[in-house]
Design an enzyme around this catalytic site. Structure first.
Site, PDB file in Angstrom:
ATOM      1  N   HIS A 191       1.072   5.588   6.304  1.00 22.32           N
ATOM      2  CA  HIS A 191       1.717   6.014   5.069  1.00 22.32           C
ATOM      3  C   HIS A 191       2.263   7.440   5.155  1.00 22.32           C
ATOM      4  O   HIS A 191       1.673   8.292   5.817  1.00 22.32           O
ATOM      5  CB  HIS A 191       0.718   5.936   3.913  1.00 22.32           C
ATOM      6  CG  HIS A 191       0.042   4.606   3.796  1.00 22.32           C
ATOM      7  ND1 HIS A 191      -1.178   4.356   4.385  1.00 22.32           N
ATOM      8  CD2 HIS A 191       0.421   3.464   3.178  1.00 22.32           C
ATOM      9  CE1 HIS A 191      -1.529   3.101   4.126  1.00 22.32           C
ATOM     10  NE2 HIS A 191      -0.577   2.543   3.390  1.00 22.32           N
ATOM     11  N   SER A 241       0.801  -1.219   0.000  1.00 20.31           N
ATOM     12  CA  SER A 241       0.000   0.000   0.000  1.00 20.31           C
ATOM     13  C   SER A 241       0.841   1.280   0.000  1.00 20.31           C
ATOM     14  O   SER A 241       0.325   2.353  -0.302  1.00 20.31           O
ATOM     15  CB  SER A 241      -0.952   0.023   1.200  1.00 20.31           C
ATOM     16  OG  SER A 241      -0.230  -0.056   2.418  1.00 20.31           O
ATOM     17  N   ASP A 272      -1.205   9.406   7.104  1.00 20.36           N
ATOM     18  CA  ASP A 272      -2.190   8.689   7.901  1.00 20.36           C
ATOM     19  C   ASP A 272      -1.448   7.763   8.870  1.00 20.36           C
ATOM     20  O   ASP A 272      -0.223   7.857   8.989  1.00 20.36           O
ATOM     21  CB  ASP A 272      -3.185   7.945   6.992  1.00 20.36           C
ATOM     22  CG  ASP A 272      -2.540   6.807   6.202  1.00 20.36           C
ATOM     23  OD1 ASP A 272      -1.374   6.463   6.461  1.00 20.36           O
ATOM     24  OD2 ASP A 272      -3.217   6.255   5.306  1.00 20.36           O
TER      25      ASP A 272
END
Length: 383
Positions: free
Chosen positions: A351, A35, A348
């Site tokens: 990340h 991700s 966040d």
């Protein structure tokens, strides 16, 4: 240990046009990762791990795309240093199935490139950044069966064995043993339809990123109940076990597979340096502000470059999230992100921000990743 697979490439023949200066450095870039560099592959999947809603993409030229970031990923910014407009496809699948999909992709390319396919793949850049999710969303979970079954060293060995097999040749007891090396060296340098690893599929220019300091992300600060915001050393130590073994494997591949180059990017040390010296990392450019919306032109304008004179001001609190260090609740539409996003290292709970990714891509492209040639991605693609 599923991970995300996607690739982005710019095919000269398929577009039938010349590119701006710099685009001839590499015909394509193929990216395997999780991700941290996902461009939105999770959008169509049945999963809660999605970022196809605001405020994700709030600073991205194309808006919300599914990237877990306010702007672009490291892969986005690295691609822009090649002057590419990036397109993506892929989905979250196990790595072995990813290789099967990539195998099929090469067959499709061969219908367009014909006898130039082999050279195209050989000159392409392969960026691989796996591992983080295997810890964050697996081993480090409170009720993880993996953690009760494997010591940190054993789990790192497991990951390295699997990753090494997917890169090149089967391995026996040691994750560093190339038992099929002689066979591989004497085999055809390119194939499709039945190959089981990236090397046999024709890849020759690799950039391998290690695991970043996951003990410093807001999610782990919250999970480990940090009071000071200092990185969780026990978690970083787990990443270090993996990183040490990964470096050994990369060194061995470089020594034995002479016709290939495996460039090792120490994302862990880079991340630690930024976090520990966050106030010194100013003057970072935001390429997402100068990509034109006219995709057909395949050109960039630097008229609107944004320069942040000051360094980061927050190295441990997420810009968007909830709870302590904003690392307990993921970035959701009901949550308002920080206004000064370029001053945050983390977007966040998991990340980094676009601003961090800009700096990281510049380190990959022009930094001194190793003492010998090629020292960075720029030298690698030109070699």
């Amino acid at each position: 240990m599923a991970s995300l697979f996607f690739f982005f490439c710019q095919l000269l023949l398929s577009l039938g046009r010349s590119f701006v200066a710099g685009a001839d450095q590499v015909p394509a870039m193929f990216v395997f990762g999780d991700s941290l560099i996902d461009p939105g592959n999770n959008n169509q999947l049945l999963t809660l791990a999605k970022a196809n809603f605001r405020p994700h993409g709030i600073d991205f030229q194309e808006g919300t795309t599914g990237r877990f970031c306010n702007g672009g990923t490291v892969a986005d910014h690295l691609g822009k240093l090649f002057f590419y407009i990036l397109g993506y496809q892929g989905k979250r699948i196990p790595m072995d199935e990813q290789l099967q999909n990539f195998n099929a992709t090469i067959e499709e390319l061969s219908t367009m490139l014909l006898d130039k396919t082999q050279d195209h793949i050989r000159r392409s850049l392969f960026l691989l950044a796996p591992g983080s999710n295997d810890y964050i969303n697996n081993y480090l979970l409170p009720l993880s069966k993996r953690r009760s079954k494997y010591t940190p060293e054993a789990f790192a060995n497991l990951l390295i064995q699997q990753f090494g097999r997917q890169l090149k040749v089967r391995q026996k007891n040691s994750p560093l043993l190339l038992d099929n090396y002689d066979k591989a060296r004497n085999s055809k340098p390119f194939c499709f339809g039945k190959c089981q690893d990236l090397y046999d599929l024709g890849a020759r220019k690799f950039v391998i990123a290690n695991i970043s300091p996951i003990g410093c992300i807001p999610n782990q600060l919250t999970a480990q109940d940090s009071d000071t915001g200092a990185c969780v050393e026990s978690v970083n130590l787990m990443a270090s076990h993996y990183n040490r073994k990964l470096k050994e494997m990369v060194d061995q591949y470089n020594a034995q597979l002479k016709e290939s180059t495996f460039l090792y990017w120490d994302a862990f040390s880079f991340g630690i340096n930024v976090i520990q010296n966050y106030a010194n990392y100013g003057n970072h450019l935001n390429p997402l502000k100068y990509i034109t919306k006219d995709v057909k032109s395949l050109m960039f304008t630097k008229a609107s470059l944004v320069i942040h004179d000051e360094g980061f001001k927050s190295q441990n609190t997420a810009c968007c999230g909830g709870g302590k260090w904003k690392g307990q609740i993921i970035c959701l539409p009901v949550l308002s992100p920080c206004q000064n996003r370029s001053e945050y290292v983390f977007w966040d709970p998991y990340h980094p921000t676009d601003a961090f990714n800009v700096i990281a891509s510049k380190d990959l492209y022009q930094g001194n990743l190793q003492a010998s040639f090629p020292r960075n991605v720029q030298q690698l693609v030109q070699s």
